[in-house]
Enzyme design. Structure first.
Site, PDB file in Angstrom:
ATOM      1  N   GLU A 188      -1.519  -9.405   3.159  1.00  0.00           N
ATOM      2  CA  GLU A 188      -1.526  -9.995   4.505  1.00  0.00           C
ATOM      3  C   GLU A 188      -2.910 -10.478   4.931  1.00  0.00           C
ATOM      4  O   GLU A 188      -3.033 -11.386   5.765  1.00  0.00           O
ATOM      5  CB  GLU A 188      -0.986  -8.996   5.536  1.00  0.00           C
ATOM      6  CG  GLU A 188      -1.854  -7.786   5.813  1.00  0.00           C
ATOM      7  CD  GLU A 188      -1.571  -6.587   4.920  1.00  0.00           C
ATOM      8  OE1 GLU A 188      -1.884  -5.451   5.322  1.00  0.00           O
ATOM      9  OE2 GLU A 188      -1.044  -6.801   3.808  1.00  0.00           O
ATOM     10  N   CYS A 234       0.838  -1.201   0.000  1.00  0.00           N
ATOM     11  CA  CYS A 234       0.000   0.000   0.000  1.00  0.00           C
ATOM     12  C   CYS A 234       0.880   1.260   0.000  1.00  0.00           C
ATOM     13  O   CYS A 234       1.503   1.571  -0.998  1.00  0.00           O
ATOM     14  CB  CYS A 234      -0.973  -0.036   1.172  1.00  0.00           C
ATOM     15  SG  CYS A 234      -2.381   1.097   0.993  1.00  0.00           S
ATOM     16  N   HIS A 292      -3.350  -5.362  -0.100  1.00  0.00           N
ATOM     17  CA  HIS A 292      -2.895  -5.871   1.200  1.00  0.00           C
ATOM     18  C   HIS A 292      -2.894  -7.404   1.191  1.00  0.00           C
ATOM     19  O   HIS A 292      -3.880  -8.031   1.594  1.00  0.00           O
ATOM     20  CB  HIS A 292      -3.806  -5.360   2.317  1.00  0.00           C
ATOM     21  CG  HIS A 292      -3.648  -3.907   2.610  1.00  0.00           C
ATOM     22  ND1 HIS A 292      -2.796  -3.428   3.581  1.00  0.00           N
ATOM     23  CD2 HIS A 292      -4.217  -2.815   2.042  1.00  0.00           C
ATOM     24  CE1 HIS A 292      -2.852  -2.109   3.611  1.00  0.00           C
ATOM     25  NE2 HIS A 292      -3.708  -1.708   2.683  1.00  0.00           N
TER      26      HIS A 292
END
Length: 542
Positions: free
Chosen positions: A517, A379, A515
Site C-alpha cells: 500500500e 504483513c 506493505h
C-alpha cells in the site's frame, strides 16, 4: 539554484487538511516542471510515530529508506513523484534527542542549552538539509497556531525566512471560514484572529487558504485580504470536494501556482494536469462496483489503514470500479462467527501487532480459503494466513506465532534475529531489543517465482517493496507446510525470508509480508491491489 521555501501552518481548528493542501500545491508545481519536495514537522515529543497507537495517531507511513513517519507523508507520495526519506519528517522528540546527544558529547563547549538558539538552530539545519537540491521545498508544521508545542518550530521558520530572504519564502496559512446557517453567511472573524496570533510571533502570512463547505464570495475574500494584510489574489477559497484529487485543479483555477512562481521568479511551463484529469474521469465514470471486507484490529479509526484505503481506491481506478470498504473488527469474527464475512466480493487482512483479534484474522483466512473468496493478506495478514494453513491443512494443530504464544508446538512464525538490510549489512535483534526503530524497515528486494500469480501481476522477476515487521516465517517448519500444498512465491534477495505465499487451486489467494500500500498512487495504482480488486469483481459472477 537556491531553494525556495513555502511554510504551511494551520489555524482556528486542527484537521483542516494542511497535508492535502500542501501536497496539492506540490503537485501543481511539479506539473509545471519544477523539482519539489515536502517536509512535515510534528510538534509531539515522541521520537517518531512508530510506537504510537494507530487508533490515536493513525497509520505509520514507512518511507523508502525505512523511516517510520506521519501519515501525511503518504499523501505527499501519492500526489508527487518525489520519494520521501528520513529527512522529510521529524518531531520535537527527535530534535531534543539530537540536541541532548550533542550536549552530552560536548559539542556545545559547555554552553547553557536553550530552546533559542540551540533547538531552533537544529530545526533550521534539518529543514535546510531536507530542502537541499530542490527548486521548491514545502514545509508543513503540524498542529494549530497558538499551541505551545509548535512555538519552537514557528520561531525557527521565522528566523529561516529572515536568513534566506523573504523573496525566497512564502508563509501559507490554512484557516476555517465557517458558514453559519442561521445568519446565511460565512464568518471571517476566526481567520482574522488566527492571523493575529501568527502576527504576534512575528509571522505575516503571504497566502491564506480558506477552508469552508462552499466557495467563499468575492466580497468576503476582499474583507479577509484587507484585514489580514494579504493580496486579494492570495486569498484562496478551498471548499469541500468529493475527491481530494480535485484539489490541484481547484487551486490552479484560482492562480495559486502562478502566484508562487511569480513570487519566486520561477519560469516554468503551464501546469499539465492531464494525468489528474484522467484520474478524475475514471473516478467519475466507473463501470461497476465491488465490496471489500477489511478485517482489522484498529477499524474504529479508518485512518489507521489510510494507505490501504487509498490503495484500494487506486485499484478501483485501474479497473474502472467503485470500491466500497466494509470495516470489520477481527474480534467480531471471534465472537459472532464468520457470518459477518458474508456478501463480500473480496477480503483484505491488513497488518497489526499483538494477540488481540488474531484468532479472528485466522478464522477470516480460513473462511476465504474454504469459500474461494479472493484474499489479500498484508504483513500480519500473511502470517495469520500461514498459521491457518498450517493448522487446518498441514495438520499442525498448535501452530502459532512466537509473538503470541512463546511455547507452542509449532511456532511457524518467529522473531527475526538476523537479516540483511538494503545495503547488504547484517542487522541483529533479540526479544529484549527496544520496540522503537528495531524492525525490518524500508524497501527490500524480493525475488518472484516463475509461474506464480505474483510474477504474473508484477511482470518481472525482481521487485522492491517496503517492510515494517520483526516476525517472519520460521524456515525450519516451512517444508512441512509446503508439502501440504502452500506455495512460497516470493523470497528476500538472499532467499532466506519468505515474502509472498499463495494458496493453489484457489481463484485468488495471495499474501505478502511487505506493505504494498505504501507505493500505490492514484496515477499508477499497484499490481497486487489491482489484481485483487479485479479478482473480487470476477467473484461476483459466481
Amino acid at each position: 539554484m537556491a531553494t525556495n521555501y513555502i511554510f504551511v501552518t494551520g489555524g482556528v481548528v486542527s484537521s483542516l487538511g494542511k497535508g492535502i493542501a500542501a501536497a496539492s500545491l506540490a503537485a501543481l508545481l511539479e506539473a509545471r516542471g519544477l523539482n519539489v519536495t515536502i517536509m512535515k514537522l510534528d510538534p509531539y515529543i515522541n521520537v517518531d510515530p512508530g510506537t504510537m497507537s494507530p487508533t490515536q495517531h493513525g497509520e505509520v507511513f514507512v518511507t523508502q529508506d525505512g523511516a517510520e513517519t506521519d501519515l501525511d507523508l503518504g499523501h505527499y507520495e501519492r500526489f508527487i513523484r518525489t520519494k520521501m526519506t528520513k529527512r522529510n519528517n521529524f518531531t520535537t522528540g527527535k530534535i531534543y534527542s539530537e540536541v541532548l546527544r550533542k550536549e552530552r558529547r560536548g559539542d556545545y563547549l559547555g554552553a547553557t542549552i536553550q530552546v533559542i538558539p540551540h533547538i531552533t538552530n537544529e530545526i533550521k539545519a534539518r529543514v535546510i538539509d531536507g530542502a537541499a537540491g530542490y527548486d521548491v521545498a514545502i514545509i508543513e508544521v503540524g498542529g494549530t497556531v497558538g499551541d505551545i508545542e509548535s512555538l519552537p518550530f514557528l520561531e525557527a521558520l521565522r528566523q529561516l525566512a529572515v536568513q534566506v530572504g523573504r523573496e525566497r519564502t512564502i508563509f501559507m496559512h490554512l484557516t476555517l471560514v465557517p458558514y453559519i446557517p442561521t445568519a446565511g453567511e460565512v464568518k471571517t472573524k476566526p481567520t482574522q484572529h488566527s492571523v493575529k496570533e501568527l502576527l504576534s510571533i512575528g509571522i505575516q502570512p503571504d497566502v491564506l487558504i480558506c477552508r469552508s463547505d462552499r466557495m467563499i464570495p468575492a466580497n468576503e475574500r476582499s474583507k479577509i485580504a484587507l484585514f489580514c494584510n494579504v493580496p486579494e489574489k492570495a486569498v484562496i477559497s478551498l471548499k469541500d470536494v468529493e475527491s481530494i484529487y480535485q484539489i490541484p485543479a481547484l487551486l490552479q483555477s484560482q492562480g495559486l501556482d502562478e502566484f508562487v512562481c511569480n513570487r519566486f521568479h520561477l519560469e516554468g511551463k503551464p501546469a499539465d494536469l492531464s494525468e489528474w484529469e484522467q484520474v478524475l474521469y475514471r473516478q467519475a465514470n466507473p463501470t461497476g462496483e465491488v465490496t471489500i471486507g477489511m478485517v482489522g484490529k484498529y477499524v474504529e479509526l479508518p485512518d489507521a489503514y489510510k494507505s490501504v484505503n487509498e490503495a484500494l481506491k487506486h485499484a478501483g481506478l485501474t479497473n474502472r470500479l467503485t470500491v466500497h470498504i466494509k470495516y470489520i473488527d477481527s474480534q467480531d469474527v471471534e465472537t459472532k462467527g464468520t457470518d459477518v464475512l458474508k456478501d463480500l466480493d473480496g477480503i483484505l487482512v491488513p497488518g497489526g501487532f499483538g494477540y488481540r483479534g488474531v484468532e479472528g484474522k485466522i478464522l477470516t483466512a480460513q473462511y476465504a480459503r474454504e469459500n474461494n473468496i479472493p484474499y489479500l493478506g498484508i504483513c500480519l495478514g500473511m502470517q495469520t494466513a500461514l498459521i491457518e494453513y498450517a493448522r487446518n491443512v498441514a495438520g499442525m494443530k498448535d501452530a502459532n506465532s512466537s509473538e503470541f504464544v512463546k511455547d507452542c508446538a509449532y511456532p511457524v512464525i518467529g522473531l527475526i534475529t538476523e537479516w540483511q538490510d538494503a545495503e547488504g549489512n547484517v542487522e541483529q535483534r533479540s526479544e529484549n531489543s527496544d520496540l522503537g526503530g528495531t524492525m525490518r524497515l524500508g524497501a527490500q528486494q524480493c525475488h518472484l517465482i516463475e509461474g506464480s500469480k505474483a510474477r504474473e501481476l508484477y511482470g518481472k522477476e525482481t521487485i522492491e517493496e517496503r517492510h515494517r515487521h520483526r516476525y517472519e516465517v520460521n524456515n525450519t517448519l516451512l517444508p512441512q507446510i509446503e508439502a501440504a500444498g502452500l506455495k512460497v512465491t516470493g523470497l528476500s534477495a538472499d532467499r532466506k525470508l519468505v515474502e509472498i505465499i499463495e494458496v493453489p487451486n484457489h481463484p485468488w489467494f495471495v499474501a505478502c509480508q511487505f506493505h504494498p500500500e505504501f507505493t500505490s498512487t492514484p496515477r499508477d495504482g499497484h499490481p497486487l491491489f489491482a489484481g485483487f480488486v479485479k479478482a473480487a469483481k470476477e467473484n461476483q459472477k459466481k
